[in-house]
Design a protein around this motif. Structure first.
Motif, PDB file in Angstrom:
ATOM      1  N   GLY A 103      39.203  44.830  46.233  1.00 34.94           N
ATOM      2  CA  GLY A 103      39.301  45.200  44.825  1.00 34.94           C
ATOM      3  C   GLY A 103      38.411  44.408  43.897  1.00 34.94           C
ATOM      4  N   GLY A 104      37.450  43.669  44.460  1.00 35.92           N
ATOM      5  CA  GLY A 104      36.549  42.874  43.631  1.00 35.92           C
ATOM      6  C   GLY A 104      35.579  43.734  42.843  1.00 35.92           C
ATOM      7  N   LYS A 105      35.154  43.215  41.699  1.00 37.43           N
ATOM      8  CA  LYS A 105      34.221  43.929  40.836  1.00 37.43           C
ATOM      9  C   LYS A 105      32.802  43.746  41.368  1.00 37.43           C
ATOM     10  N   LEU A 106      32.009  44.832  41.344  1.00 39.95           N
ATOM     11  CA  LEU A 106      30.643  44.793  41.843  1.00 39.95           C
ATOM     12  C   LEU A 106      29.650  44.971  40.702  1.00 39.95           C
ATOM     13  N   ALA A 107      28.547  44.238  40.768  1.00 44.79           N
ATOM     14  CA  ALA A 107      27.442  44.440  39.837  1.00 44.79           C
ATOM     15  C   ALA A 107      26.512  45.468  40.474  1.00 44.79           C
ATOM     16  N   ALA A 121      24.001  48.810  47.115  1.00 37.32           N
ATOM     17  CA  ALA A 121      23.504  48.771  45.741  1.00 37.32           C
ATOM     18  C   ALA A 121      23.787  47.407  45.103  1.00 37.32           C
ATOM     19  N   ALA A 122      24.962  46.857  45.328  1.00 34.75           N
ATOM     20  CA  ALA A 122      25.299  45.541  44.781  1.00 34.75           C
ATOM     21  C   ALA A 122      24.463  44.448  45.449  1.00 34.75           C
ATOM     22  N   ALA A 123      24.180  44.600  46.747  1.00 34.40           N
ATOM     23  CA  ALA A 123      23.307  43.644  47.436  1.00 34.40           C
ATOM     24  C   ALA A 123      21.897  43.700  46.858  1.00 34.40           C
TER      25      ALA A 123
END
Length: 141
Positions: A103-107, A121-123
């Motif tokens: 459930g962590g937020k991704l940039a 995409a976050a990577a």
């Protein structure tokens, strides 16, 4: 306001713009590095950079790495940099997938014109963030 100093540049010893011959002291400090790593503005720059990379390179990871290097350094990555970047994507994508499952937020990139796995995409945002923070980028621009 025109007379206000840009807050992020305070840690980079921005000269006083009210003096006619202002000087900037040359220093490298921990707050400078921490500003580039943790500042919300820097994360937004990385997200925008990642969006441009996806727009130009599509969903192919190797092409994304090459495009990011071309945009950041005006040169393609050498073989060692390409291998390191692909290894980073593999490792970071796995770590981000685990964080997302909890459930962590991704940039994520600012805009994507292709479908990408959210972890990848976050990577890519993290990779672009790293490129923005490298000494080569700072000194070449």
């Amino acid at each position: 306001r025109r007379n206000d100093r840009y807050p992020m540049l305070e840690s980079f010893d921005m000269p006083d713009t009210h003096e006619s011959c202002s000087r900037r002291n040359v220093t490298t400090t921990a707050p400078q590095a921490l500003s580039l790593l943790n500042d919300t503005q820097t994360i937004e720059w990385a997200q925008g950079f990642a969006g441009r990379v996806v727009e130009a390179a599509g969903s192919d990871t190797a092409k994304q790495v090459t495009q990011a290097y071309l945009m950041a350094y005006s040169r393609p990555p050498d073989a060692g940099e390409q291998d390191a970047a692909l290894t980073f994507f593999s490792t970071q994508g796995r770590l981000i997938a685990e964080r997302a499952a909890e459930g962590g937020k991704l940039a994520l990139p600012a805009a994507m014109n292709v479908e990408l796995d959210e972890a990848h995409a976050a990577a890519l945002v993290d990779f672009c963030h790293a490129l923005l923070n490298s000494n080569e980028f700072v000194y070449s621009n």
